[in-house]
Write a protein that holds these residues in place. Structure first.
Motif, PDB file in Angstrom:
ATOM      1  N   THR A   1       0.724   1.008   5.517  1.00 24.03           N
ATOM      2  CA  THR A   1       0.451   1.957   4.175  1.00 24.03           C
ATOM      3  C   THR A   1      -0.931   1.808   3.822  1.00 24.03           C
ATOM      4  N   LYS A   2      -1.303   0.497   3.879  1.00 25.65           N
ATOM      5  CA  LYS A   2      -2.685   0.151   3.445  1.00 25.65           C
ATOM      6  C   LYS A   2      -3.780   0.660   4.604  1.00 25.65           C
ATOM      7  N   VAL A   3      -3.476   0.512   5.474  1.00 25.08           N
ATOM      8  CA  VAL A   3      -4.443   0.888   6.503  1.00 25.08           C
ATOM      9  C   VAL A   3      -4.731   2.266   6.954  1.00 25.08           C
ATOM     10  N   PHE A   4      -3.630   3.055   6.345  1.00 23.94           N
ATOM     11  CA  PHE A   4      -3.589   4.457   6.534  1.00 23.94           C
ATOM     12  C   PHE A   4      -3.704   4.995   5.620  1.00 23.94           C
ATOM     13  N   ALA A   5      -4.060   4.444   4.535  1.00 20.45           N
ATOM     14  CA  ALA A   5      -4.047   4.966   2.882  1.00 20.45           C
ATOM     15  C   ALA A   5      -2.995   5.946   2.434  1.00 20.45           C
ATOM     16  N   LEU A   6      -1.827   5.787   2.596  1.00 17.68           N
ATOM     17  CA  LEU A   6      -0.772   6.678   2.423  1.00 17.68           C
ATOM     18  C   LEU A   6      -0.643   7.043   1.100  1.00 17.68           C
ATOM     19  N   PRO A   7      -0.411   8.152   0.520  1.00 20.80           N
ATOM     20  CA  PRO A   7      -0.004   8.461  -0.741  1.00 20.80           C
ATOM     21  C   PRO A   7       1.346   7.919  -1.232  1.00 20.80           C
ATOM     22  N   SER A   8       1.343   7.728  -2.341  1.00 25.38           N
ATOM     23  CA  SER A   8       2.435   6.851  -3.022  1.00 25.38           C
ATOM     24  C   SER A   8       3.910   7.056  -2.515  1.00 25.38           C
ATOM     25  N   ASP A   9       4.323   8.333  -2.487  1.00 23.50           N
ATOM     26  CA  ASP A   9       5.540   8.700  -2.027  1.00 23.50           C
ATOM     27  C   ASP A   9       5.859   8.302  -0.479  1.00 23.50           C
ATOM     28  N   LEU A  10       4.879   8.599   0.260  1.00 22.74           N
ATOM     29  CA  LEU A  10       4.992   8.251   1.759  1.00 22.74           C
ATOM     30  C   LEU A  10       5.089   6.645   1.947  1.00 22.74           C
ATOM     31  N   ALA A  11       4.268   6.076   1.089  1.00 22.90           N
ATOM     32  CA  ALA A  11       3.964   4.543   1.187  1.00 22.90           C
ATOM     33  C   ALA A  11       5.401   4.159   0.846  1.00 22.90           C
ATOM     34  N   LEU A  12       6.091   4.484  -0.157  1.00 24.45           N
ATOM     35  CA  LEU A  12       7.128   4.062  -0.820  1.00 24.45           C
ATOM     36  C   LEU A  12       8.460   4.072   0.307  1.00 24.45           C
ATOM     37  N   GLY A  13       8.345   5.516   1.098  1.00 28.98           N
ATOM     38  CA  GLY A  13       9.659   5.657   2.136  1.00 28.98           C
ATOM     39  C   GLY A  13       9.248   4.777   3.192  1.00 28.98           C
TER      40      GLY A  13
ATOM     41  N   LEU B 172       2.129  14.937  10.646  1.00 22.14           N
ATOM     42  CA  LEU B 172       1.582  14.203  11.970  1.00 22.14           C
ATOM     43  C   LEU B 172       0.964  12.680  11.516  1.00 22.14           C
ATOM     44  N   LEU B 173       0.656  12.638  10.363  1.00 23.73           N
ATOM     45  CA  LEU B 173       0.017  11.143  10.122  1.00 23.73           C
ATOM     46  C   LEU B 173       1.264  10.261   9.849  1.00 23.73           C
TER      47      LEU B 173
END
Length: 306
Positions: free
Chosen positions: A87-99, A221-222
């Motif tokens: 989640t940090k490497v790809f800088a995911l938004p909060s909702d996707l990072a949570l998932g 895709l990401l």
């Protein structure tokens, strides 16, 4: 009928993939079904797991505690940490990072036992690890989710604990009780349970994908890449841990599959129940449910030939 059920269980990954593709392309029929149905479906899968958990199988926890401990430590350290790093490497938004983090913090999936069997791994170890990680989940899954995601989302650890008890632990306990009270009935149905569970998993994935279809098509895709990396790295690191510790090949296979394959249906369920403000948090669990069955089938063939 037995041959049909064996076919369904063996090609579980294909059935899950087909159900996901159909739901993605034609989401309307299932999108109208309320997401609360996921919890009963998951409960049914867990009930089937309880029916197949023979007390003799659980003796491995006491006869080989070191193997089970190694596997469970890997399960609840490798996948949560991998999730957080990705989640940090790809800088995911909060909702996707949570998932992604929810997937990483869940216990091993029931499909791992089938995949371990097909890969000719240590099936007893796989069953023991699944059982122990599932029993630890009410405590560790909420705690780890809070540690990994608590900085950017409010995590209701007590609510998550209760949900896992209701949706996972209670159905498993009911299955074990039915097994003891109605052994003849259990013996008759147990041969069909892998196929039945496979169909329930496919339906669960189809529901989650249908409800997330538009979001998957616009920005999927990401997160697909992240989920694939999460699973593949988990499989590889799990095998490497067994190798570094000098475990026999069947044990390495079992730990690899147990670490890499998560109860992603539970992750989607928890996202739906406790993180309604983050609707995209269900997506990683849905994608993981599809992908880990595909990768599991592929890795089973690879391990079987090695």
């Amino acid at each position: 009928m037995k041959r049909i059920c064996d076919f369904i269980a063996r090609w579980m990954g294909a059935f899950v993939l087909i159900s996901a593709i159909v739901s993605l392309l034609v989401p309307e029929p299932l999108a109208s079904v309320d997401m609360w149905i996921i919890n009963p479906l998951l409960g049914i899968i867990m009930f089937g797991m309880g029916l197949t958990l023979n007390p003799k199988d659980l003796r491995i926890v006491f006869s080989r505690p070191k193997d089970v401990l190694i596997g469970c430590l890997a399960q609840f350290t490798v996948m949560p940490l991998l999730a957080w790093i990705l989640t940090k490497v790809f800088a995911l938004p909060s909702d996707l990072a949570l998932g992604v983090i929810l997937v990483g913090c869940c216990p091993g999936g029931t499909a791992s036992n089938v995949i371990t069997y097909l890969a000719k791994g240590d099936l007893a170890l796989s069953v023991g690890m699944t059982a122990v990680s599932t029993l630890l989940a009410p405590l560790l899954t909420p705690l780890l989710t809070w540690l990994m995601a608590g900085t950017f989302v409010d995590v209701d650890t007590i609510g998550m604990l209760q949900s896992i008890l209701y949706v996972v632990i209670a159905p498993i306990a009911a299955g074990i009780i039915i097994q003891e009270l109605l052994p003849t009935f259990t013996q008759r149905v147990v041969a069909y349970l892998p196929a039945f569970s496979s169909l329930m998993i496919a339906i669960t994935v189809a529901l989650v994908v249908a409800h997330s279809a538009s979001r998957l098509l616009t920005g999927g895709l990401l997160i697909i890449l992240v989920v694939m990396l999460h699973n593949i790295c988990g499989l590889a690191i799990g095998f490497s841990i067994g190798r570094l510790l000098g475990l026999h090949y069947p044990k390495r296979v079992a730990i690899s599959i147990e670490v890499g394959m998560q109860n992603s249906g539970l992750a989607s369920s928890l996202a739906t129940l406790h993180f309604a403000a983050f609707p995209m948090a269900t997506i990683p669990g849905a994608i993981f449910s599809v992908w880990h069955n595909i990768s599991g089938a592929l890795v089973a063939r690879y391990y079987n030939r090695s």
